[in-house]
Motif scaffolding. Structure first.
Motif, PDB file in Angstrom:
ATOM      1  N   LYS A   1      69.722 -35.269 -20.802  1.00 26.73           N
ATOM      2  CA  LYS A   1      69.570 -34.638 -19.480  1.00 26.73           C
ATOM      3  C   LYS A   1      69.176 -33.171 -19.597  1.00 26.73           C
TER       4      LYS A   1
ATOM      5  N   LEU B   1      65.148 -36.637 -11.061  1.00 28.65           N
ATOM      6  CA  LEU B   1      66.140 -36.018 -10.166  1.00 28.65           C
ATOM      7  C   LEU B   1      66.849 -37.088  -9.337  1.00 28.65           C
TER       8      LEU B   1
ATOM      9  N   HIS C   1      69.194 -39.096 -11.870  1.00 27.56           N
ATOM     10  CA  HIS C   1      70.281 -38.475 -12.640  1.00 27.56           C
ATOM     11  C   HIS C   1      71.065 -37.375 -11.931  1.00 27.56           C
ATOM     12  N   THR C   2      70.720 -37.046 -10.686  1.00 25.71           N
ATOM     13  CA  THR C   2      71.444 -35.928 -10.057  1.00 25.71           C
ATOM     14  C   THR C   2      71.948 -36.314  -8.670  1.00 25.71           C
ATOM     15  N   PRO C   3      72.938 -35.572  -8.190  1.00 23.32           N
ATOM     16  CA  PRO C   3      73.466 -35.885  -6.860  1.00 23.32           C
ATOM     17  C   PRO C   3      72.685 -35.185  -5.743  1.00 23.32           C
ATOM     18  N   GLN C   4      71.501 -34.681  -6.037  1.00 25.32           N
ATOM     19  CA  GLN C   4      70.758 -33.901  -5.046  1.00 25.32           C
ATOM     20  C   GLN C   4      70.261 -34.777  -3.888  1.00 25.32           C
ATOM     21  N   PRO C   5      70.359 -34.245  -2.654  1.00 27.58           N
ATOM     22  CA  PRO C   5      69.788 -34.996  -1.519  1.00 27.58           C
ATOM     23  C   PRO C   5      68.261 -34.968  -1.582  1.00 27.58           C
TER      24      PRO C   5
ATOM     25  N   SER D   1      66.014 -34.153   0.520  1.00 24.00           N
ATOM     26  CA  SER D   1      65.330 -32.951   1.049  1.00 24.00           C
ATOM     27  C   SER D   1      65.251 -31.871  -0.028  1.00 24.00           C
ATOM     28  N   THR D   2      66.327 -31.697  -0.812  1.00 26.66           N
ATOM     29  CA  THR D   2      66.323 -30.699  -1.899  1.00 26.66           C
ATOM     30  C   THR D   2      65.364 -31.143  -2.997  1.00 26.66           C
TER      31      THR D   2
ATOM     32  N   ILE E   1      61.803 -30.292  -2.201  1.00 36.07           N
ATOM     33  CA  ILE E   1      61.480 -28.863  -2.410  1.00 36.07           C
ATOM     34  C   ILE E   1      61.352 -28.579  -3.903  1.00 36.07           C
ATOM     35  N   MET E   2      62.291 -29.127  -4.704  1.00 34.20           N
ATOM     36  CA  MET E   2      62.229 -28.904  -6.155  1.00 34.20           C
ATOM     37  C   MET E   2      60.925 -29.450  -6.735  1.00 34.20           C
TER      38      MET E   2
ATOM     39  N   ALA F   1      61.444 -31.123 -14.398  1.00 33.99           N
ATOM     40  CA  ALA F   1      62.150 -31.458 -13.161  1.00 33.99           C
ATOM     41  C   ALA F   1      63.636 -31.128 -13.227  1.00 33.99           C
ATOM     42  N   MET F   2      64.256 -31.423 -14.353  1.00 36.83           N
ATOM     43  CA  MET F   2      65.715 -31.265 -14.470  1.00 36.83           C
ATOM     44  C   MET F   2      66.112 -29.884 -14.997  1.00 36.83           C
ATOM     45  N   ASP F   3      65.185 -28.926 -14.995  1.00 29.58           N
ATOM     46  CA  ASP F   3      65.453 -27.598 -15.559  1.00 29.58           C
ATOM     47  C   ASP F   3      66.053 -27.714 -16.967  1.00 29.58           C
TER      48      ASP F   3
END
Lengths: 262, 111
Positions: free
Chosen positions: A82, A107, A110-114, A116-117, A120-121, A157-159
């Motif tokens: 990750k 994203l 593997h992430t809990p991001q909504p 909408s976020t 933008i990312m 994508a995952m920084d």
């Protein structure tokens, strides 16, 4: 003292009888751009596959942030991955997905991001690689250079803390290739990543590298800075820098036997 | 490192104090706090980033969402106290052009 972010210890790999990596050791430090240079078939792609966990070495260890990647369980390996971005030589975009969905995929997985976020990312990462407005394009609608940049956006994508790039400028025209090099420099500054680039493109090496390792016949025969490389007296390094072809030291009997199967 | 978020309201201005690292896993917490304020249509939201050592793109995207929502009701959304590395991310992604960014609380309040 700064601890290496990647430690390679006594790494061996062989395919059948052919030894590809012969006990290599290497330390890569945080925030450096480290280039692994070598001719085709020298073992650099094999090494990269070990570094991203696609292939187990025959012997030896790879530590990523002190986690032993070789002996890690699948779950531990996934956690390590990750923090790693990978730019594949072939770009490896999913052709059935839009460019935006390709970038958003890790994203979403593997992430809990909504969402909408994530949108933008995704647009931020595409903007960073100069592909603003291309999120709804399909990979087939992009040029080779654009595909590579889209793949770079996905790798970012995952920084990730570490970005691996396999031959980032291979197959691109010289101008697009310079653009990719500049992009790597910009990303390094923006995100303070450790970047490991595997390539045989010398022009690119002297633009992006902080340190360089030259892999030759499964061993590192040089590790140092760009200036140290320019000053090196190691014959293979000199040959590489001067782009000199191999001397023709053919063994006639061996050659004949190879043809007649003797 | 855990993330700590506190808010304080002074004269209809809400300060959101964030402490720690804002990353993929902690930024939803920031989002929740900001969206709670936006839902109440807080007229001025000032995000204090003095104690944020690291912010990844999910943190930045979260702030963009906050700004976007605040703009919808003509509220004010500003950032202050960005550490150098966080400021650099804003500059390199040119987001410093769309956010009001101030060096400290006093300058954020004055404007």
């Amino acid at each position: 003292m700064v601890e290496p972010i990647i430690k390679i210890r006594d790494l061996h790999t062989q395919y059948g009888d052919k030894k590809v990596l012969k006990g290599i050791n290497l330390d890569i430090y945080p925030y450096e751009t480290f280039v692994i240079l070598g001719r085709s078939g020298c073992g650099k792609s094999t090494l990269l596959r070990h570094l991203i966990g696609l292939q187990k070495p025959t012997q030896g260890y790879i530590y990523i942030k002190d986690n032993n990647f070789v002996t890690a369980s699948e779950k531990e390996k996934n956690d390590i991955l990750k923090n790693i971005g990978m730019l594949f030589q072939s770009s490896a975009l999913f052709n059935s997905m839009t460019v935006g969905d390709n970038v958003a995929l890790p994203l979403r997985e593997h992430t809990p991001q909504p969402d909408s976020t994530i949108k933008i990312m995704t647009r931020m990462k595409l903007g960073l690689v100069g592909l603003s407005g291309f999120e709804n394009f399909m990979p087939a609608e992009l040029s080779g250079g654009m595909k590579k940049r889209a793949a770079l956006a996905r790798a970012l994508a995952m920084d990730p803390e570490i970005l691996f790039c396999d031959e980032p400028s291979a197959g691109l025209d010289p101008i697009v290739a310079v653009g990719i090099d500049n992009l790597i420099l910009k990303l390094k500054k923006a995100f303070k990543m450790t970047i490991v680039v595997v390539t045989h493109e010398l022009e690119s090496v002297f633009v992006i590298a902080d340190r360089i390792a030259l892999l030759h016949e499964g061993e590192f025969i040089f590790v140092g800075t760009k200036d140290e490389m320019r000053r090196s007296e190691v014959p293979v390094v000199r040959q590489f820098l001067q782009r000199a072809p191999d001397e023709d030291d053919m063994d006639k009997d061996k050659f004949l036997n190879s043809l007649i199967g003797g | 490192m855990n993330l700590e978020i506190t808010t304080e309201e002074i004269d209809q201005k809400v300060f959101v104090n964030i402490k720690g690292e804002v990353d993929l896993y902690s930024s939803p917490e920031v989002r929740k706090k900001i969206f709670d304020l936006v839902k109440k249509k807080a007229p001025v939201i000032l995000i204090n980033l003095e104690k944020v050592k690291y912010m990844d793109s999910s943190g930045v995207a979260t702030l963009i969402e906050g700004l976007q929502q605040c703009n919808k009701y003509n509220g004010r959304f500003a950032l202050y106290g960005l550490q150098d590395n966080v400021r650099e991310v804003f500059e390199l992604t040119r987001l410093d052009k769309i956010f009001e960014i101030y060096s400290d609380r006093e300058s954020a309040l004055k404007n």
